[in-house]
Enzyme design. Structure first.
Site, PDB file in Angstrom:
ATOM      1  N   GLY A  69      -4.169  -5.916  -4.517  1.00  0.00           N
ATOM      2  CA  GLY A  69      -5.584  -6.253  -4.404  1.00  0.00           C
ATOM      3  C   GLY A  69      -6.141  -6.884  -5.672  1.00  0.00           C
ATOM      4  CG  ASN A 146     -13.660   1.301  -5.174  1.00  0.00           C
ATOM      5  OD1 ASN A 146     -14.489   0.394  -5.055  1.00  0.00           O
ATOM      6  ND2 ASN A 146     -13.342   1.814  -6.342  1.00  0.00           N
ATOM      7  CD  GLN A 177     -10.530   1.984  -1.028  1.00  0.00           C
ATOM      8  OE1 GLN A 177     -10.345   2.808  -0.124  1.00  0.00           O
ATOM      9  NE2 GLN A 177      -9.931   2.084  -2.195  1.00  0.00           N
ATOM     10  CB  SER A 197      -4.297  -3.539  -1.760  1.00  0.00           C
ATOM     11  OG  SER A 197      -3.305  -2.886  -2.508  1.00  0.00           O
ATOM     12  CG  HIS A 199      -1.629   0.920  -3.011  1.00  0.00           C
ATOM     13  ND1 HIS A 199      -2.308   1.961  -3.580  1.00  0.00           N
ATOM     14  CD2 HIS A 199      -2.148  -0.198  -3.556  1.00  0.00           C
ATOM     15  CE1 HIS A 199      -3.190   1.494  -4.455  1.00  0.00           C
ATOM     16  NE2 HIS A 199      -3.108   0.176  -4.451  1.00  0.00           N
ATOM     17  CB  THR A 235      11.756 -14.474  -6.367  1.00  0.00           C
ATOM     18  OG1 THR A 235      12.351 -15.559  -7.062  1.00  0.00           O
ATOM     19  CG2 THR A 235      12.649 -14.046  -5.209  1.00  0.00           C
ATOM     20  CB  CYS A 322     -10.227   1.984 -11.532  1.00  0.00           C
ATOM     21  SG  CYS A 322      -9.288   1.567 -10.077  1.00  0.00           S
TER      22      CYS A 322
HETATM   23  C1  LIG Z   1     -11.982  -2.029  -3.440  1.00  0.00           C
HETATM   24  C2  LIG Z   1     -10.729  -2.241  -4.225  1.00  0.00           C
HETATM   25  N1  LIG Z   1     -10.418  -3.473  -4.665  1.00  0.00           N
HETATM   26  C3  LIG Z   1      -9.309  -3.719  -5.364  1.00  0.00           C
HETATM   27  C4  LIG Z   1      -8.437  -2.705  -5.681  1.00  0.00           C
HETATM   28  C5  LIG Z   1      -7.193  -3.026  -6.461  1.00  0.00           C
HETATM   29  O1  LIG Z   1      -6.088  -3.035  -5.602  1.00  0.00           O
HETATM   30  P1  LIG Z   1      -4.593  -2.835  -6.193  1.00  0.00           P
HETATM   31  O2  LIG Z   1      -4.491  -1.393  -6.551  1.00  0.00           O
HETATM   32  O3  LIG Z   1      -3.708  -3.210  -5.052  1.00  0.00           O
HETATM   33  O4  LIG Z   1      -4.455  -3.765  -7.331  1.00  0.00           O
HETATM   34  C6  LIG Z   1      -8.712  -1.401  -5.278  1.00  0.00           C
HETATM   35  C7  LIG Z   1      -7.826  -0.267  -5.649  1.00  0.00           C
HETATM   36  O5  LIG Z   1      -8.255   0.831  -5.862  1.00  0.00           O
HETATM   37  C8  LIG Z   1      -9.885  -1.160  -4.512  1.00  0.00           C
HETATM   38  O6  LIG Z   1     -10.197   0.064  -4.084  1.00  0.00           O
END
Ligand SMILES: Cc1ncc(COP(=O)(O)O)c(C=O)c1O
Length: 377
Positions: A69, A146, A177, A197, A199, A235, A322
């Protein structure tokens, strides 16, 4: 009891995605090679692209695979060729968007307007449209927040900004999210670019995608080989991309049942939390991701609760993954008008369909005891 309730930070991998990834890792072709092994890898890559495109309701050629992301957000914001005008965004975007914009502001390449959400955590489309004037080339608003899980009115914002301004304006949404949890359709949402993203919906960490509507010129962000139609060299991580597509298909197909179950579990936990004296829920309970709870307890620090819960075997987070550890209160809650003191109290619990009623009861019991304990100190 061990309970994982931090699914907004990351999710455990889905079994089918894991199996697809392992199968792919056992192969070793480079999708750019013209021999059989390479062609097999390229076929897997393109079938994953088709799958992701179908689930977002766009064309495969509009999907670019990224490392997640963060890269998709950085790329969308820095490299879409939309001129040097103003950028309109919300004040509570993820830092992958906010810090990219701050860097561009420091470099003197963009002027940024940040709009605060309403106190319930939802943006007013008219306020966004009022700022997105003729000098604006990019609007970036997240689909789901998030920290508080607030679902933003993306389709309404798209209609409002496109009505009031020039057609040159690009509308990007960070849907990291949202994808796999609530319906995401780039046509219905009216977005030109979208980040996702893997995960966050049971795929592997370190892989994601950027949707870029054909017609929007996307300059490369990295330079090297000709992968991803020359726009994203390097790659490809075929195994992770294949696993992402499998996870996304499963998450989207099970979305309704998973959301109903998770919402019921979440609401049960909210009821139990509100029985604790001085408990508050942050953000709107109506337009919210099904598994999200963001709450605070008067006079109690969020980080202390998170540590005590961890000692009791429960994983949750204070604010977002974060910002935790940064020492700063959540920029999301302060943008919603909360005081720094209140924002320091926030804890985020994010449930998924893999959580159980017994786990929710355990979290509630632990929370009640921990809050009581911390207030005594
Ligand atoms: C709203 C949002 N954007 C971007 C990201 C970043 O994604 P990634 O962890 O895949 O870099 C996150 C991850 O917590 C997110 O919650």
């Amino acid at each position: 009891m061990k309970v994982y309730a931090d699914h907004a930070a990351t999710t455990p991998m889905r079994e089918r995605a894991k199996a697809a990834m392992i199968e792919c890792l056992e192969g070793y072709g480079n999708p750019s090679s013209i021999h059989t092994a390479g062609r097999l890898a390229a076929m897997k890559l393109e079938s994953a692209r088709k799958e992701v495109a179908e689930l977002l309701n766009c064309r495969p050629a509009e999907i670019y695979f990224t490392s997640g992301g963060t890269e998709a957000d950085n790329w969308a914001i820095r490299a879409a060729r939309y001129g040097a005008g103003r950028v309109v965004t919300s004040a509570f975007e993820h830092h992958a968007v906010l810090h990219t914009l701050e860097a561009m502001e420091r470099e003197g390449t963009r002027k940024i307007t940040r709009i605060n959400p309403e106190p319930d955590g939802i943006l007013d489309p008219e306020k966004v449209a009022a700022e997105a004037d003729g000098t604006t080339n990019l609007v970036s608003v997240m689909a789901a927040n998030n920290e508080i899980g607030a679902l933003q009115p993306i389709a309404e914002i798209s209609r409002a900004i496109k009505k009031s301004s020039r057609s040159l304006m690009v509308f990007h949404t960070d849907a990291v999210q949202a994808v796999g949890h609530v319906p995401v359709d780039v046509q219905k949402m009216g977005v030109d670019m979208l980040s996702l993203s893997a995960h966050k919906f049971g795929g592997p960490r370190g892989v994601g995608a950027l949707y870029c509507r054909s017609g929007v010129t996307l300059d490369p962000f990295l330079f090297g080989g000709g992968q991803e139609r020359g726009r994203r060299p390097g790659t490809e991580n075929t195994a992770a991309i294949v696993a992402m597509a499998v996870a996304m298909r499963e998450a989207c197909e099970n979305m309704t049942t998973a959301a109903e179950y998770t919402r019921r579990l979440r609401d049960k936990l909210v009821d139990r939390i509100l029985e604790i004296p001085g408990a508050n829920i942050n953000g709107s309970m109506n337009n919210r991701l099904p598994g999200n709870i963001n709450c605070r307890f008067d006079g109690v620090e969020g980080e202390a609760v998170v540590i005590m819960l961890d000692l009791a075997g429960v994983c949750v987070s204070a604010g977002s993954a974060c910002t935790s550890g940064s020492g700063e209160p959540s920029h999301v809650l302060t943008a919603m008008g909360q005081t720094r003191r209140d924002a320091y109290g926030a804890i985020r619990i994010t449930l998924a369909e893999t959580n159980t009623e017994a786990e929710v009861e355990y979290i509630a019991d632990q929370l009640a005891a921990i809050v009581k304990d911390l207030r005594r100190k």
